[in-house]
Design a protein around this motif. Structure first.
Motif, PDB file in Angstrom:
ATOM      1  N   PRO A 145       0.795  -1.241   0.000  1.00 12.82           N
ATOM      2  CA  PRO A 145       0.000   0.000   0.000  1.00 12.82           C
ATOM      3  C   PRO A 145       0.821   1.282   0.000  1.00 12.82           C
ATOM      4  N   VAL A 146       1.974   1.288   0.654  1.00 16.99           N
ATOM      5  CA  VAL A 146       2.770   2.510   0.768  1.00 16.99           C
ATOM      6  C   VAL A 146       3.549   2.788  -0.517  1.00 16.99           C
ATOM      7  N   LEU A 147       3.956   1.732  -1.212  1.00 21.32           N
ATOM      8  CA  LEU A 147       4.812   1.868  -2.404  1.00 21.32           C
ATOM      9  C   LEU A 147       4.163   1.144  -3.582  1.00 21.32           C
ATOM     10  N   PRO A 148       2.994   1.607  -4.048  1.00 18.78           N
ATOM     11  CA  PRO A 148       2.264   0.851  -5.078  1.00 18.78           C
ATOM     12  C   PRO A 148       2.990   0.767  -6.415  1.00 18.78           C
ATOM     13  N   ASP A 149       3.702   1.825  -6.819  1.00 20.80           N
ATOM     14  CA  ASP A 149       4.451   1.763  -8.082  1.00 20.80           C
ATOM     15  C   ASP A 149       5.579   0.734  -7.987  1.00 20.80           C
ATOM     16  N   GLY A 150       6.261   0.722  -6.865  1.00 19.75           N
ATOM     17  CA  GLY A 150       7.298  -0.278  -6.657  1.00 19.75           C
ATOM     18  C   GLY A 150       6.722  -1.678  -6.637  1.00 19.75           C
ATOM     19  N   ALA A 151       5.535  -1.832  -6.026  1.00 24.38           N
ATOM     20  CA  ALA A 151       4.902  -3.153  -5.970  1.00 24.38           C
ATOM     21  C   ALA A 151       4.557  -3.649  -7.366  1.00 24.38           C
ATOM     22  N   ARG A 152       3.988  -2.770  -8.218  1.00 23.84           N
ATOM     23  CA  ARG A 152       3.631  -3.193  -9.573  1.00 23.84           C
ATOM     24  C   ARG A 152       4.871  -3.546 -10.394  1.00 23.84           C
ATOM     25  N   PHE A 153       5.957  -2.807 -10.201  1.00 27.47           N
ATOM     26  CA  PHE A 153       7.177  -3.097 -10.966  1.00 27.47           C
ATOM     27  C   PHE A 153       7.795  -4.435 -10.547  1.00 27.47           C
ATOM     28  N   PHE A 154       7.857  -4.674  -9.250  1.00 26.54           N
ATOM     29  CA  PHE A 154       8.546  -5.868  -8.748  1.00 26.54           C
ATOM     30  C   PHE A 154       7.642  -7.091  -8.668  1.00 26.54           C
ATOM     31  N   ALA A 155       6.322  -6.926  -8.798  1.00 30.80           N
ATOM     32  CA  ALA A 155       5.400  -8.046  -8.592  1.00 30.80           C
ATOM     33  C   ALA A 155       5.707  -9.253  -9.476  1.00 30.80           C
ATOM     34  N   PRO A 156       5.949  -9.095 -10.786  1.00 29.71           N
ATOM     35  CA  PRO A 156       6.254 -10.293 -11.593  1.00 29.71           C
ATOM     36  C   PRO A 156       7.519 -11.010 -11.124  1.00 29.71           C
ATOM     37  N   TYR A 157       8.511 -10.256 -10.694  1.00 28.59           N
ATOM     38  CA  TYR A 157       9.743 -10.885 -10.196  1.00 28.59           C
ATOM     39  C   TYR A 157       9.485 -11.601  -8.872  1.00 28.59           C
ATOM     40  N   LEU A 158       8.684 -10.976  -8.026  1.00 31.45           N
ATOM     41  CA  LEU A 158       8.314 -11.619  -6.759  1.00 31.45           C
ATOM     42  C   LEU A 158       7.559 -12.919  -7.017  1.00 31.45           C
ATOM     43  N   GLY A 159       6.660 -12.885  -8.015  1.00 29.98           N
ATOM     44  CA  GLY A 159       5.940 -14.097  -8.373  1.00 29.98           C
ATOM     45  C   GLY A 159       6.858 -15.185  -8.892  1.00 29.98           C
TER      46      GLY A 159
END
Length: 501
Positions: free
Chosen positions: A268-282
């Motif tokens: 929630p605090v860093l939504p742009d960072g979350a969207r960028f890193f989400a595929p790598y996290l997955g």
């Protein structure tokens, strides 16, 4: 008066810890006192659940907010919502189960006063992490757990405890340092450590570059604690070397602190960072799922197999988070609670097997647990089928929702990539069933080995074990048959964290 409940939640175990340290070294009251304090802490957690307003679980409730370090605008800010409440209850329950268990069964080195005091201090850090609403206060509680867990492994563990304890402390400390740098970067650009305010802004005032840097830093710290492949290597050694209650709390609660940090802070605090890193996290998540399952197939020790299984199960939690969808995050939160209950039970049973047989190696056990101790074997089989995700038990819903989130990931995420993650995650569930059923066959089935026939009759489940493990068995069934009692609380809170989605 109800606003004081979060303070009591932390003050009761802390007071119990200090009282134990004031007792004479040989005092026999340490274990029953610890159990009583943990029961009182669980009572406070249940009181919080009783007064919680379930019509608005997305709203932070029972808030305590007073100045702590005014020069830095750091506040002693506590509160509970639909995301943290289940984890608070899980933590208080597992701590109580562990200390009730310890009234009769202590590690061989003894020293009950120090042992129980460290568990209560560990409870302060774990509970504080789930109710803290200031980034620096969160960091303090996040770090408090390291010292007691280090000593539980280093002084009450089994062979290999020294290297395992050092590896645990080094990995987690290094990850936490990087995480703190991310928090400071957020503060430098947002001007506040307040987690509620930062989450409500949804990244407003933080540039994309700042969000990418900060997300990478905080995610690394959370990933080590989760643990995410390939940062998981401290976990099997720590689990294998730790005493039984140390393994239960490490798997049942400490691993959840990392994934909770992702959901409460990073997304929630860093939504742009979350969207960028989400595929790598997955991607890291599905590798962890497959790696954990394959590693389990290669294990020859019961405790070590359960330890590696956590890598795979927490991979499903990370996959749910990486989808950035309400279904995925709800699945991650549900899987957190389910994994805490199921793996807590499995480590209790594995510890009981080792206490009775002086070994947890498959070859030395030789099978036949159903014949020697049928109730113990039945509980091991129950934990195994719950862990493999059998419908009707707690392990099913979290993993199913995580995979459902991968089928329809958040806006802007590559759908074809997530479908690949879905397929690989499905393969991971099949492999999970294989290694758990093989474990049951090797430990529980068959004829008792000749060496156990000549041995004294081994005791089955005792009364203290029934009291310690019974609540976990009941909740695994309740969560599996009635998942709404968790999902109805977490769903509105997850929607609020995702900006109303």
């Amino acid at each position: 008066m109800t606003a004081l409940l979060p303070i009591l939640l932390l003050a009761v175990p802390l007071a119990g810890c200090l009282a134990l340290l004031a007792l004479p070294a040989g005092a026999r009251i340490a274990q029953p006192l610890g159990a009583a304090v943990s029961a009182l802490t669980l009572g406070v957690a249940l009181a919080i659940a009783a007064v919680f307003d379930y019509s608005a679980p997305q709203r932070m409730q029972l808030v305590v907010d007073v100045p702590w370090i005014p020069a830095l605008d750091v506040r002693f800010h506590l509160g509970v919502d639909g995301i943290s409440l289940p984890l608070v209850l899980l933590t208080a329950l597992l701590t109580c189960c562990c200390l009730v268990y310890s009234t009769r069964i202590l590690p061989a080195d003894g020293r009950p006063r120090a042992f129980v005091a460290l568990i209560l201090l560990l409870a302060v850090g774990m509970l504080g992490t789930f109710v803290a609403l200031d980034l620096l206060l969160f960091f303090v509680f996040f770090e408090v757990v390291l010292i007691p867990m280090y000593f539980l492994i280093a002084y009450w563990g089994i062979e290999g405890r020294g290297p395992a304890a050092y590896k645990f402390i080094l990995y987690t400390l290094l990850g936490s340092v990087v995480m703190l740098l991310g928090f400071l970067l957020v503060y430098a650009h947002a001007g506040t450590f307040d987690m509620v305010e930062l989450a409500a802004r949804h990244g407003a005032g933080l540039s994309r570059t700042v969000q990418l840097l900060a997300f990478g830093a905080v995610a690394l710290g959370f990933a080590v604690k989760t643990p995410m492949w390939p940062l998981h290597t401290w976990l099997p050694d720590a689990h294998t070397a730790a005493p039984t209650v140390g393994s239960v709390l490490l798997a049942g609660v400490l691993l959840k602190m990392g994934t909770y940090g992702f959901i409460r802070i990073a997304v929630p605090v860093l939504p742009d960072g979350a969207r960028f890193f989400a595929p790598y996290l997955g991607a890291f998540a599905v590798v962890g799922i497959l790696y954990g399952a394959l590693a389990c197939l290669a294990q020859r020790d019961l405790k070590r197999l359960i330890a590696y299984s956590s890598v795979g199960h927490m991979g499903f939690v990370l996959l749910g988070i990486a989808t950035l969808t309400p279904a995925g995050l709800n699945g991650a939160l549900f899987a957190n609670v389910a994994h805490g209950l199921i793996t807590g039970l499995l480590f209790f049973v594995a510890g009981a097997v080792k206490d009775r047989h002086r070994t947890s190696e498959f070859a030395a056990l030789g099978g036949g647990l159903y014949e020697r101790t049928p109730r113990l074997g039945g509980l091991l089989a129950f934990g195994a089928v719950a862990s493999l995700g059998l419908p009707g038990l707690a392990g099913f819903w979290g993993e199913m929702l995580a995979l459902f989130g991968a089928f329809a990931p958040g806006a802007g995420l590559p759908r074809a990539v997530y479908w690949t993650y879905l397929a690989l995650g499905g393969l991971g569930t099949a492999l999970t069933a294989v290694y758990l059923l093989v474990m049951v066959k090797r430990v529980c089935m068959g004829t008792t080995a000749e060496r156990w026939r000549r041995a004294l009759l081994l005791g089955d489940v005792t009364r203290v074990e029934v009291f310690s493990w019974g609540p976990l068995v009941v909740l695994i069934l309740v969560a599996g048959l009635w998942p709404a009692w968790l999902l109805d609380v977490s769903t509105p809170a997850v929607g609020a964290l995702l900006g109303g989605r």
